[in-house]
Motif scaffolding. Structure first.
Motif, mmCIF file in Angstrom:
data_model
loop_
_atom_site.group_PDB
_atom_site.id
_atom_site.type_symbol
_atom_site.label_atom_id
_atom_site.label_comp_id
_atom_site.label_asym_id
_atom_site.label_seq_id
_atom_site.Cartn_x
_atom_site.Cartn_y
_atom_site.Cartn_z
ATOM 1 N N VAL A 19 0.853 -1.186 0.000
ATOM 2 C CA VAL A 19 0.000 0.000 0.000
ATOM 3 C C VAL A 19 0.893 1.241 0.000
ATOM 4 C CG1 VAL A 19 -1.773 1.264 1.277
ATOM 5 C CG2 VAL A 19 -1.761 -1.215 1.332
ATOM 6 N N LYS A 20 0.534 2.222 -0.817
ATOM 7 C CA LYS A 20 1.240 3.499 -0.800
ATOM 8 C C LYS A 20 0.578 4.391 0.237
ATOM 9 C CE LYS A 20 2.859 3.485 -5.538
ATOM 10 N NZ LYS A 20 4.242 3.308 -5.229
ATOM 11 N N LEU A 21 1.364 4.910 1.166
ATOM 12 C CA LEU A 21 0.855 5.756 2.238
ATOM 13 C C LEU A 21 1.584 7.086 2.231
ATOM 14 C CD1 LEU A 21 0.697 3.154 5.143
ATOM 15 C CD2 LEU A 21 -1.199 3.983 3.764
ATOM 16 N N SER A 22 0.950 8.075 2.855
ATOM 17 C CA SER A 22 1.556 9.385 2.987
ATOM 18 C C SER A 22 1.265 9.907 4.382
ATOM 19 C CB SER A 22 0.983 10.334 1.936
ATOM 20 O OG SER A 22 1.525 11.620 2.097
ATOM 21 N N THR A 23 2.312 10.374 5.041
ATOM 22 C CA THR A 23 2.149 10.978 6.354
ATOM 23 C C THR A 23 3.159 12.113 6.504
ATOM 24 O OG1 THR A 23 2.088 10.588 8.739
ATOM 25 C CG2 THR A 23 3.664 9.298 7.479
ATOM 26 N N ASP A 28 5.819 10.381 1.335
ATOM 27 C CA ASP A 28 5.214 9.181 0.757
ATOM 28 C C ASP A 28 6.112 7.983 1.018
ATOM 29 O OD1 ASP A 28 3.199 10.743 -0.292
ATOM 30 O OD2 ASP A 28 4.231 11.029 -2.205
ATOM 31 N N PHE A 29 5.494 6.841 1.278
ATOM 32 C CA PHE A 29 6.253 5.607 1.435
ATOM 33 C C PHE A 29 5.369 4.425 1.100
ATOM 34 C CE2 PHE A 29 4.356 6.396 5.535
ATOM 35 C CZ PHE A 29 3.968 5.158 5.999
ATOM 36 N N ASP A 30 6.016 3.317 0.804
ATOM 37 C CA ASP A 30 5.325 2.057 0.537
ATOM 38 C C ASP A 30 5.343 1.222 1.805
ATOM 39 O OD1 ASP A 30 4.845 2.614 -2.151
ATOM 40 O OD2 ASP A 30 6.809 1.852 -2.735
ATOM 41 N N PHE A 31 4.186 0.738 2.188
ATOM 42 C CA PHE A 31 4.057 -0.163 3.328
ATOM 43 C C PHE A 31 3.802 -1.550 2.762
ATOM 44 C CE2 PHE A 31 1.395 -2.375 6.457
ATOM 45 C CZ PHE A 31 2.219 -2.301 7.561
ATOM 46 N N ILE A 32 4.668 -2.485 3.096
ATOM 47 C CA ILE A 32 4.571 -3.833 2.556
ATOM 48 C C ILE A 32 4.435 -4.811 3.715
ATOM 49 C CG2 ILE A 32 5.704 -5.603 1.168
ATOM 50 C CD1 ILE A 32 7.330 -3.243 -0.095
ATOM 51 N N PHE A 46 4.761 -12.573 10.556
ATOM 52 C CA PHE A 46 4.691 -11.356 9.763
ATOM 53 C C PHE A 46 6.075 -10.778 9.525
ATOM 54 C CE2 PHE A 46 0.566 -11.555 11.789
ATOM 55 C CZ PHE A 46 -0.267 -11.372 10.707
ATOM 56 N N VAL A 47 6.252 -10.188 8.366
ATOM 57 C CA VAL A 47 7.448 -9.439 8.020
ATOM 58 C C VAL A 47 6.971 -8.099 7.481
ATOM 59 C CG1 VAL A 47 9.459 -9.335 6.521
ATOM 60 C CG2 VAL A 47 8.696 -11.532 7.409
ATOM 61 N N LEU A 48 7.402 -7.018 8.087
ATOM 62 C CA LEU A 48 7.022 -5.681 7.647
ATOM 63 C C LEU A 48 8.188 -5.032 6.926
ATOM 64 C CD1 LEU A 48 5.238 -4.353 10.833
ATOM 65 C CD2 LEU A 48 4.182 -5.210 8.761
ATOM 66 N N LEU A 49 7.907 -4.404 5.799
ATOM 67 C CA LEU A 49 8.919 -3.702 5.045
ATOM 68 C C LEU A 49 8.419 -2.295 4.743
ATOM 69 C CD1 LEU A 49 9.734 -6.466 2.423
ATOM 70 C CD2 LEU A 49 10.997 -5.959 4.496
ATOM 71 N N PHE A 50 9.293 -1.333 4.826
ATOM 72 C CA PHE A 50 8.972 0.034 4.460
ATOM 73 C C PHE A 50 9.923 0.458 3.351
ATOM 74 C CE2 PHE A 50 7.672 -0.296 8.866
ATOM 75 C CZ PHE A 50 6.394 0.243 8.813
ATOM 76 N N SER A 51 9.393 1.155 2.366
ATOM 77 C CA SER A 51 10.204 1.625 1.253
ATOM 78 C C SER A 51 9.998 3.115 1.098
ATOM 79 C CB SER A 51 9.811 0.887 -0.026
ATOM 80 O OG SER A 51 10.474 1.443 -1.117
ATOM 81 N N PHE A 52 11.064 3.887 1.228
ATOM 82 C CA PHE A 52 10.989 5.321 1.056
ATOM 83 C C PHE A 52 11.668 5.688 -0.264
ATOM 84 C CE2 PHE A 52 11.001 4.641 5.625
ATOM 85 C CZ PHE A 52 9.891 5.384 6.002
ATOM 86 N N PRO A 53 10.975 6.474 -1.098
ATOM 87 C CA PRO A 53 11.589 6.861 -2.387
ATOM 88 C C PRO A 53 12.770 7.793 -2.216
ATOM 89 C CG PRO A 53 9.342 7.721 -2.226
ATOM 90 C CD PRO A 53 9.637 6.974 -0.975
#
Length: 109
Positions: free
Chosen positions: A76-80, A84-88, A102-109
Motif C-alpha cells: 500500500v502506498k501511504l503518505s504521512t 510518501d512511502f510504501d508499506f509492505i 509477519f514481516v514488515l517492510l517500508f520503502s521510502f523513495p
C-alpha cells in the motif's frame, strides 16, 4: 509426487521467486549467508519441502527446485507528514506451527 503437486491449488496464496529467497527474512537475505555458492534452504516456510526433498538430497543442490511459500502479501502506498512511502506486509505461514509470521517492510523513495 506429480499427483500430490497437481492436487494443490496454486492459484492463490502461494508465492515463489526465481531471484529473491522468500524463505528467509530480510535480515538473512542481506547478510552473507551463501556457503560455497549455495543459498540456505529454510524449510520452515516451504510447503513443497516434502515433494522436493528427494531431488535436493540426491543432487545436494537446491537450484533445481522452486520453494513454494504459503502466505499473504499486501503493498500500500501511504503518505504521512508530507512524506510518501510504501508499506509492505508479508505473512508467511509455517508448515510446522499454527499461526502466521509477519514481516514488515517500508520503502521510502
Amino acid at each position: 509426487y506429480k499427483k500430490l503437486l497437481c492436487s494443490m491449488d496454486l492459484t492463490k496464496d502461494f508465492f515463489y521467486s526465481y531471484s529473491y529467497n522468500i524463505m528467509l527474512s530480510l535480515q538473512k537475505n542481506l547478510s552473507d549467508h551463501n556457503v560455497t555458492g549455495q543459498s540456505l534452504y529454510e524449510t520452515l516456510f516451504v510447503w513443497n519441502e516434502f515433494l522436493t526433498r528427494g531431488i535436493r538430497s540426491n543432487l545436494q543442490n537446491t537450484s533445481w527446485t522452486i520453494a513454494l511459500v504459503y502466505g499473504f502479501f499486501k503493498q500500500v502506498k501511504l503518505s504521512t507528514s508530507g512524506r510518501d512511502f510504501d508499506f509492505i506486509l508479508i505473512a508467511r505461514r509455517s508448515r510446522h506451527y499454527a499461526g502466521t509470521r509477519f514481516v514488515l517492510l517500508f520503502s521510502f523513495p
